[in-house]
Design a protein around this motif. Structure first.
Motif, PDB file in Angstrom:
ATOM      1  N   LYS A   1     -14.118 -16.514  15.625  1.00  0.00           N
ATOM      2  CA  LYS A   1     -14.989 -15.482  15.037  1.00  0.00           C
ATOM      3  C   LYS A   1     -14.317 -14.116  15.017  1.00  0.00           C
ATOM      4  N   PRO A   2     -13.831 -13.636  16.181  1.00  0.00           N
ATOM      5  CA  PRO A   2     -13.180 -12.312  16.165  1.00  0.00           C
ATOM      6  C   PRO A   2     -11.959 -12.269  15.242  1.00  0.00           C
ATOM      7  N   LEU A   3     -11.214 -13.362  15.164  1.00  0.00           N
ATOM      8  CA  LEU A   3     -10.014 -13.386  14.332  1.00  0.00           C
ATOM      9  C   LEU A   3     -10.402 -13.325  12.854  1.00  0.00           C
ATOM     10  N   ASP A   4     -11.386 -14.113  12.512  1.00  0.00           N
ATOM     11  CA  ASP A   4     -11.872 -14.126  11.134  1.00  0.00           C
ATOM     12  C   ASP A   4     -12.375 -12.741  10.734  1.00  0.00           C
ATOM     13  N   SER A   5     -13.070 -12.105  11.671  1.00  0.00           N
ATOM     14  CA  SER A   5     -13.651 -10.793  11.393  1.00  0.00           C
ATOM     15  C   SER A   5     -12.552  -9.742  11.179  1.00  0.00           C
ATOM     16  N   ILE A   6     -11.539  -9.752  12.038  1.00  0.00           N
ATOM     17  CA  ILE A   6     -10.460  -8.754  11.920  1.00  0.00           C
ATOM     18  C   ILE A   6      -9.673  -8.956  10.623  1.00  0.00           C
ATOM     19  N   VAL A   7      -9.390 -10.231  10.295  1.00  0.00           N
ATOM     20  CA  VAL A   7      -8.635 -10.517   9.072  1.00  0.00           C
ATOM     21  C   VAL A   7      -9.472 -10.116   7.851  1.00  0.00           C
ATOM     22  N   GLY A   8     -10.770 -10.420   7.896  1.00  0.00           N
ATOM     23  CA  GLY A   8     -11.661 -10.058   6.782  1.00  0.00           C
ATOM     24  C   GLY A   8     -11.719  -8.555   6.554  1.00  0.00           C
ATOM     25  N   LYS A   9     -11.892  -7.798   7.641  1.00  0.00           N
ATOM     26  CA  LYS A   9     -11.977  -6.336   7.503  1.00  0.00           C
ATOM     27  C   LYS A   9     -10.661  -5.764   6.989  1.00  0.00           C
ATOM     28  N   ALA A  10      -9.544  -6.285   7.524  1.00  0.00           N
ATOM     29  CA  ALA A  10      -8.231  -5.788   7.089  1.00  0.00           C
ATOM     30  C   ALA A  10      -8.026  -6.113   5.608  1.00  0.00           C
ATOM     31  N   TRP A  11      -8.455  -7.311   5.195  1.00  0.00           N
ATOM     32  CA  TRP A  11      -8.263  -7.718   3.797  1.00  0.00           C
ATOM     33  C   TRP A  11      -9.068  -6.811   2.860  1.00  0.00           C
ATOM     34  N   ASN A  12     -10.291  -6.462   3.262  1.00  0.00           N
ATOM     35  CA  ASN A  12     -11.117  -5.581   2.414  1.00  0.00           C
ATOM     36  C   ASN A  12     -10.455  -4.218   2.239  1.00  0.00           C
ATOM     37  N   MET A  13      -9.870  -3.714   3.323  1.00  0.00           N
ATOM     38  CA  MET A  13      -9.171  -2.424   3.207  1.00  0.00           C
ATOM     39  C   MET A  13      -7.925  -2.575   2.338  1.00  0.00           C
ATOM     40  N   PHE A  14      -7.234  -3.681   2.530  1.00  0.00           N
ATOM     41  CA  PHE A  14      -5.990  -3.918   1.793  1.00  0.00           C
ATOM     42  C   PHE A  14      -6.287  -4.055   0.298  1.00  0.00           C
ATOM     43  N   ALA A  15      -7.387  -4.733  -0.028  1.00  0.00           N
ATOM     44  CA  ALA A  15      -7.736  -4.975  -1.434  1.00  0.00           C
ATOM     45  C   ALA A  15      -7.985  -3.647  -2.153  1.00  0.00           C
ATOM     46  N   SER A  16      -8.508  -2.658  -1.412  1.00  0.00           N
ATOM     47  CA  SER A  16      -8.724  -1.358  -2.058  1.00  0.00           C
ATOM     48  C   SER A  16      -7.573  -0.395  -1.761  1.00  0.00           C
ATOM     49  N   LYS A  17      -6.481  -0.932  -1.201  1.00  0.00           N
ATOM     50  CA  LYS A  17      -5.256  -0.170  -0.898  1.00  0.00           C
ATOM     51  C   LYS A  17      -5.499   1.030   0.034  1.00  0.00           C
ATOM     52  N   ALA A  18      -6.540   0.926   0.870  1.00  0.00           N
ATOM     53  CA  ALA A  18      -6.853   2.047   1.766  1.00  0.00           C
ATOM     54  C   ALA A  18      -5.761   2.210   2.832  1.00  0.00           C
ATOM     55  N   TYR A  19      -5.280   3.430   2.995  1.00  0.00           N
ATOM     56  CA  TYR A  19      -4.308   3.806   4.041  1.00  0.00           C
ATOM     57  C   TYR A  19      -2.956   3.099   3.928  1.00  0.00           C
ATOM     58  N   LEU A  20      -2.718   2.364   2.853  1.00  0.00           N
ATOM     59  CA  LEU A  20      -1.465   1.601   2.778  1.00  0.00           C
ATOM     60  C   LEU A  20      -0.239   2.508   2.776  1.00  0.00           C
ATOM     61  N   HIS A  21      -0.399   3.715   2.169  1.00  0.00           N
ATOM     62  CA  HIS A  21       0.771   4.610   2.075  1.00  0.00           C
ATOM     63  C   HIS A  21       1.321   4.950   3.458  1.00  0.00           C
ATOM     64  N   GLN A  22       0.431   4.944   4.479  1.00  0.00           N
ATOM     65  CA  GLN A  22       0.914   5.267   5.838  1.00  0.00           C
ATOM     66  C   GLN A  22       1.905   4.223   6.340  1.00  0.00           C
ATOM     67  N   TYR A  23       1.791   3.004   5.806  1.00  0.00           N
ATOM     68  CA  TYR A  23       2.676   1.926   6.243  1.00  0.00           C
ATOM     69  C   TYR A  23       3.903   1.831   5.340  1.00  0.00           C
ATOM     70  N   THR A  24       3.676   2.011   4.022  1.00  0.00           N
ATOM     71  CA  THR A  24       4.806   1.857   3.096  1.00  0.00           C
ATOM     72  C   THR A  24       5.849   2.943   3.346  1.00  0.00           C
ATOM     73  N   LYS A  25       5.411   4.117   3.809  1.00  0.00           N
ATOM     74  CA  LYS A  25       6.413   5.171   4.014  1.00  0.00           C
ATOM     75  C   LYS A  25       7.352   4.828   5.176  1.00  0.00           C
TER      76      LYS A  25
END
Length: 450
Positions: A401-425
């Motif tokens: 459950k916790p793993l599914d939840s963390i992956v789901g939340k991260a995927w939703n942020m990733f799908a909208s490209k939220a905060y990605l620039h902080q990592y790509t830089k």
């Protein structure tokens, strides 16, 4: 055999300090409730495992402390030295001034490569002090930048430098409500990288430990230190010496190797959870008595109902009937299927305890022989003032459950490209994220289909 502990980031260093304090107070205690000879061999075995002797007689932790800011490490070093009972080696730490800003990519792609040589030199020195190196135990959190990003990088370096040594990563799972806005990204990146290089991940969830502090330890205002002390108690209950075979067998030589051999039969399944009973404030211990059958019954139900502590267990959950070949999707609701379990008993009358209920084939996945899926370790030496205590280390569906939840939340942020620039830089590209999602989706699917 000796274990070298690598403490990474603020959380890793604060938790590591509590772990060594718990080990030390346990071996200094006169509450062993066992023969003098047993107590002495327990004492020697723990010392060899976690400490090396200095000429001044104060045990020195076999540990390397790493953080990207100096404050926590200097506090940790001085707290240990002030205790007078043990200390850290004054040269076995590495810190910088700038921190990782809760950014996994900064820890992994910048600080890691930049400081690799200095950190690995410290590890090498600690490893060389061991007569026999049993492996590495890293302690880190997943939410921030240093513990998670640098921790994943250092774990890969350990695997490259010590290909034959065991590596167990102790990972502290962030609070569900969140400490850091990008903690789900950091967690997904950490877990997927550790899955490649570690032998096993032993997970503690902050939310669960917080509940234990509130409901079992009756702490009103819970601090990180309270949480870390509960974690340290649980880790000590596993890593302090035990007899892994029969009664006269002497203490286990290689705790990490024994743990992996028992619990990780396949590299696809590396997630280990830990439960420990009883847990209560020290001042209640004198008024409490426990029977082994009662403790074992609770521990088994905690396992199958996936309860993290002995309060609020769902007693309705039952294992599926043996022989009913229902597909895994129709298993009884909330039933937690195991791959392998290890029960560790400490204290009075341990050698007469009946653990037959843990050998029930219906608890386990069908592709492993139940004889191989369950082991018990015991010692008549009591742990940390508890006359009787039992721990369960389990490779099961507990984290789905916790793993599914963390992956789901991260995927939703990733799908909208939220905060990605902080990592790509810092050089972590979208493809890297996608690889990590794929790795963890595979882990979720494997555990779901048990």
């Amino acid at each position: 055999m000796s274990i070298v502990t690598v403490q990474l980031g603020q959380c890793g260093n604060q938790t590591g300090h509590e772990v060594f304090s718990a080990l030390c107070s346990d071996i200094r205690g006169t509450h062993g409730l066992c023969s003098k000879k047993e107590n002495e061999s327990y004492h020697d075995s723990c010392k060899e495992r976690f400490f090396c002797e200095e000429e001044c007689g104060v045990p020195v932790a076999r540990a390397v402390l790493v953080d990207m800011e100096p404050k926590v490490i200097s506090q940790t070093l001085s707290m240990a030295a002030r205790s007078g009972h043990w200390k850290y080696n004054s040269h076995s730490h590495f810190c910088q001034k700038q921190g990782s800003g809760n950014n996994w990519a900064n820890g992994y792609s910048v600080h890691g490569p930049r400081h690799k040589e200095a950190i690995m030199n410290l590890v090498q020195k600690e490893a060389e002090k061991c007569d026999r190196l049993g492996g590495f135990f890293t302690i880190m959190s997943m939410a921030g930048g240093t513990g998670s990003g640098l921790g994943a990088f250092v774990t890969q370096c350990l695997r490259d430098a010590f290909p034959a040594s065991f590596i167990l990563n102790h990972v502290i799972w962030p609070y569900g409500t969140g400490e850091v806005i990008v903690q789900n990204y950091n967690s997904v990146l950490t877990l997927s990288h550790l899955y490649q290089s570690s032998d096993a991940l032993l997970v503690h969830e902050n939310d669960v430990i917080h509940k234990i502090c509130a409901q079992l330890m009756n702490i009103k205002q819970i601090s990180f230190r309270d949480v870390n002390q509960v974690i340290a108690h649980q880790l000590g209950s596993v890593f302090q010496p035990t007899h892994t075979a029969g009664e006269g067998s002497g203490y286990s030589r290689n705790p990490l190797g024994d743990l992996m051999e028992t619990l990780v039969p396949h590299p696809e399944f590396k997630l280990l959870g830990l439960r420990n009973i009883p847990q209560m404030p020290e001042n209640s211990l004198a008024y409490s008595t426990f029977s082994w059958p009662g403790l074992i019954k609770h521990l088994r139900q905690m396992l199958i109902a996936n309860a993290k502590m002995e309060e609020g267990i769902d007693w309705q959950v039952r294992p599926p009937h043996p022989g009913s070949s229902i597909p895994s999707t129709n298993k009884p609701l909330h039933f937690n299927t195991s791959i392998a379990n290890l029960v560790i008993l400490r204290g009075k009358d341990v050698h007469g305890v009946d653990l037959g209920s843990f050998r029930d084939p219906s608890l386990y996945t069908s592709w492993l022989n139940p004889q191989d899926a369950f082991k018990a370790w015991r010692t008549p030496r009591a742990f940390n003032k508890y006359e009787k205590s039992a721990s369960l280390v389990s490779n099961s569906q507990f984290l789905l459950k916790p793993l599914d939840s963390i992956v789901g939340k991260a995927w939703n942020m990733f799908a909208s490209k939220a905060y990605l620039h902080q990592y790509t830089k810092f050089g972590i590209q979208e493809e890297d994220f996608l690889d990590c999602f794929t790795t963890l989706e595979q882990v979720i699917s494997s555990y779901t289909n048990l």
